[in-house]
Motif scaffolding. Sequence first.
Motif, mmCIF file in Angstrom:
data_model
loop_
_atom_site.group_PDB
_atom_site.id
_atom_site.type_symbol
_atom_site.label_atom_id
_atom_site.label_comp_id
_atom_site.label_asym_id
_atom_site.label_seq_id
_atom_site.Cartn_x
_atom_site.Cartn_y
_atom_site.Cartn_z
ATOM 1 N N PHE A 76 0.848 -1.184 0.000
ATOM 2 C CA PHE A 76 0.000 0.000 0.000
ATOM 3 C C PHE A 76 0.891 1.243 0.000
ATOM 4 O O PHE A 76 1.906 1.286 0.691
ATOM 5 C CB PHE A 76 -0.887 -0.029 1.244
ATOM 6 N N VAL A 77 0.523 2.240 -0.784
ATOM 7 C CA VAL A 77 1.365 3.422 -0.942
ATOM 8 C C VAL A 77 0.716 4.652 -0.322
ATOM 9 O O VAL A 77 -0.441 4.969 -0.596
ATOM 10 C CB VAL A 77 1.647 3.702 -2.436
ATOM 11 N N ILE A 78 1.465 5.339 0.529
ATOM 12 C CA ILE A 78 1.055 6.622 1.091
ATOM 13 C C ILE A 78 1.954 7.690 0.475
ATOM 14 O O ILE A 78 3.185 7.546 0.477
ATOM 15 C CB ILE A 78 1.195 6.623 2.623
ATOM 16 N N ALA A 79 1.363 8.729 -0.066
ATOM 17 C CA ALA A 79 2.123 9.765 -0.766
ATOM 18 C C ALA A 79 2.898 10.622 0.231
ATOM 19 O O ALA A 79 2.318 11.390 0.993
ATOM 20 C CB ALA A 79 1.186 10.632 -1.599
ATOM 21 N N HIS A 80 4.204 10.500 0.208
ATOM 22 C CA HIS A 80 5.085 11.176 1.160
ATOM 23 C C HIS A 80 5.117 12.681 0.891
ATOM 24 O O HIS A 80 5.523 13.120 -0.185
ATOM 25 C CB HIS A 80 6.495 10.596 1.018
ATOM 26 N N ARG A 81 4.669 13.469 1.853
ATOM 27 C CA ARG A 81 4.548 14.926 1.709
ATOM 28 C C ARG A 81 3.676 15.276 0.495
ATOM 29 O O ARG A 81 3.892 16.274 -0.180
ATOM 30 C CB ARG A 81 5.924 15.586 1.590
ATOM 31 N N GLY A 82 2.673 14.449 0.241
ATOM 32 C CA GLY A 82 1.909 14.559 -0.990
ATOM 33 C C GLY A 82 2.691 13.914 -2.116
ATOM 34 O O GLY A 82 3.694 13.242 -1.885
ATOM 35 N N ALA A 83 2.236 14.088 -3.338
ATOM 36 C CA ALA A 83 2.979 13.551 -4.485
ATOM 37 C C ALA A 83 4.166 14.468 -4.749
ATOM 38 O O ALA A 83 4.186 15.262 -5.702
ATOM 39 C CB ALA A 83 2.079 13.444 -5.705
ATOM 40 N N SER A 84 5.181 14.340 -3.901
ATOM 41 C CA SER A 84 6.265 15.322 -3.886
ATOM 42 C C SER A 84 7.261 15.160 -5.021
ATOM 43 O O SER A 84 8.196 15.950 -5.142
ATOM 44 C CB SER A 84 7.000 15.263 -2.542
ATOM 45 N N ARG A 85 7.072 14.150 -5.874
ATOM 46 C CA ARG A 85 7.878 14.065 -7.099
ATOM 47 C C ARG A 85 7.259 14.879 -8.216
ATOM 48 O O ARG A 85 7.893 15.092 -9.245
ATOM 49 C CB ARG A 85 8.014 12.618 -7.533
ATOM 50 N N TYR A 86 6.037 15.324 -8.009
ATOM 51 C CA TYR A 86 5.287 15.989 -9.068
ATOM 52 C C TYR A 86 4.822 17.384 -8.701
ATOM 53 O O TYR A 86 4.337 18.125 -9.555
ATOM 54 C CB TYR A 86 4.089 15.122 -9.473
ATOM 55 N N PRO B 114 5.448 20.676 -5.369
ATOM 56 C CA PRO B 114 6.225 21.041 -4.167
ATOM 57 C C PRO B 114 5.698 20.334 -2.928
ATOM 58 O O PRO B 114 4.495 20.334 -2.667
ATOM 59 C CB PRO B 114 6.028 22.561 -4.068
ATOM 60 N N GLU B 115 6.592 19.744 -2.180
ATOM 61 C CA GLU B 115 6.225 18.941 -1.023
ATOM 62 C C GLU B 115 5.377 19.699 -0.013
ATOM 63 O O GLU B 115 5.543 20.897 0.196
ATOM 64 C CB GLU B 115 7.485 18.423 -0.326
ATOM 65 N N ASN B 116 4.457 18.972 0.602
ATOM 66 C CA ASN B 116 3.637 19.504 1.695
ATOM 67 C C ASN B 116 2.809 20.728 1.311
ATOM 68 O O ASN B 116 2.498 21.560 2.161
ATOM 69 C CB ASN B 116 4.521 19.828 2.913
ATOM 70 N N THR B 117 2.463 20.843 0.043
ATOM 71 C CA THR B 117 1.586 21.931 -0.396
ATOM 72 C C THR B 117 0.251 21.348 -0.857
ATOM 73 O O THR B 117 0.130 20.134 -1.069
ATOM 74 C CB THR B 117 2.208 22.721 -1.556
ATOM 75 N N LEU B 118 -0.720 22.209 -1.056
ATOM 76 C CA LEU B 118 -2.002 21.743 -1.573
ATOM 77 C C LEU B 118 -1.848 21.204 -2.981
ATOM 78 O O LEU B 118 -2.574 20.294 -3.391
ATOM 79 C CB LEU B 118 -3.023 22.885 -1.537
ATOM 80 N N ALA B 119 -0.880 21.735 -3.727
ATOM 81 C CA ALA B 119 -0.601 21.214 -5.068
ATOM 82 C C ALA B 119 -0.133 19.766 -4.995
ATOM 83 O O ALA B 119 -0.482 18.938 -5.855
ATOM 84 C CB ALA B 119 0.451 22.081 -5.761
ATOM 85 N N ILE C 52 0.954 24.867 10.846
ATOM 86 C CA ILE C 52 1.192 24.869 9.408
ATOM 87 C C ILE C 52 1.789 23.531 8.994
ATOM 88 O O ILE C 52 2.239 22.743 9.828
ATOM 89 C CB ILE C 52 2.134 26.013 8.976
ATOM 90 N N VAL C 53 1.805 23.296 7.691
ATOM 91 C CA VAL C 53 2.341 22.052 7.136
ATOM 92 C C VAL C 53 3.699 22.352 6.504
ATOM 93 O O VAL C 53 3.788 23.053 5.496
ATOM 94 C CB VAL C 53 1.368 21.453 6.106
ATOM 95 N N MET C 54 4.750 21.824 7.125
ATOM 96 C CA MET C 54 6.126 22.095 6.686
ATOM 97 C C MET C 54 7.021 20.995 7.220
ATOM 98 O O MET C 54 6.914 20.632 8.394
ATOM 99 C CB MET C 54 6.566 23.470 7.211
#
Length: 302
Positions: free
Chosen positions: A60-70, A72-77, A103-105
């Motif tokens: 099972f995959v959890i997106a680390h800091r969001g999809a941070s390869r695609y 900016p990490e930890n952003t809504l994007a 905040i998320v950082m």
Amino acid sequence: MLRRPARIRHTSRAAAGLGAFLVTATVASSALASGPGGQTALATRGGTVVSIRAGHRTPFVIAHRGASRYAPENTLAAVDAAHARGLVWVENDVQRTKDGRLIVMHDTTLNRTTDAAKVFPHRAPWRVRDFTAAEIARLDAGRWFGKRFAGTRVPTLDAYLRRLDRNHQGLLLELKAPEQYPGIEAQTLRELRAHGWLDRAHLRGRLVIQSFCVRCVRRVHTLMPRVRTGILGRPPLSRLRRYARFADQINPRMSEVSSRWARAVHRLRGAHGRRLEIYAWDVGTDASVRAVRARAVEGVID
């Protein structure tokens, strides 16, 4: 704690390595909503509800800091990028500003992923705790990643939770450097409650709180026993039984997982009566799904 992982058909058959798998596979978890006969109703891309069959052993995959390869990490994007790729769980890091906002950082300093050094040149080392929420809101948290993300902001936890709810995603929330923020455990729980994230549905399948700080994980469990929790790192075997009293997951670096250690973890039941689970991080882009499965982990944070 997440229940045994399950999967939806891959959106691409070209996923040879784990790095490709993370972004081309539509992945889901049976933790979100159990249905009859081993079926699970899940919200995936575009909010479409699908049924999947439980019991597969695909990690099972959890997106680390969001999809941070695609994005900016930890952003809504990054949250949206994970959603667009069918990833229904994301991991983030929560810290507190000088004036008490969450905040998320990831980093405890702002200069790596924002233009803080440019906007506030005389305030090195640009620690998160030394800036107000309004000051952090002025920073560009996206241009470093790519021009098209210029103007992306550091999200508050408030905004982050709203976006996850919009996308029907689950959250693995890390209390980052909690020793710098006394009382952040209770404050985080208050904010989660204010946004409805401590209701039955979220607690059963959309929220886990983790930290490297064992006493902080224990404090979360004491304050809100129904919340699933995880301990980051690889504790020695001698401590596992004690930690299982207040944790549901043990989440180490992948290179630290041995078969003997994993078996010892899995022999124990966690705080909510289910087998302790392992979600590994720092997997490496060249790792195959088969290699990850051979480590006997439930999933990866990547």
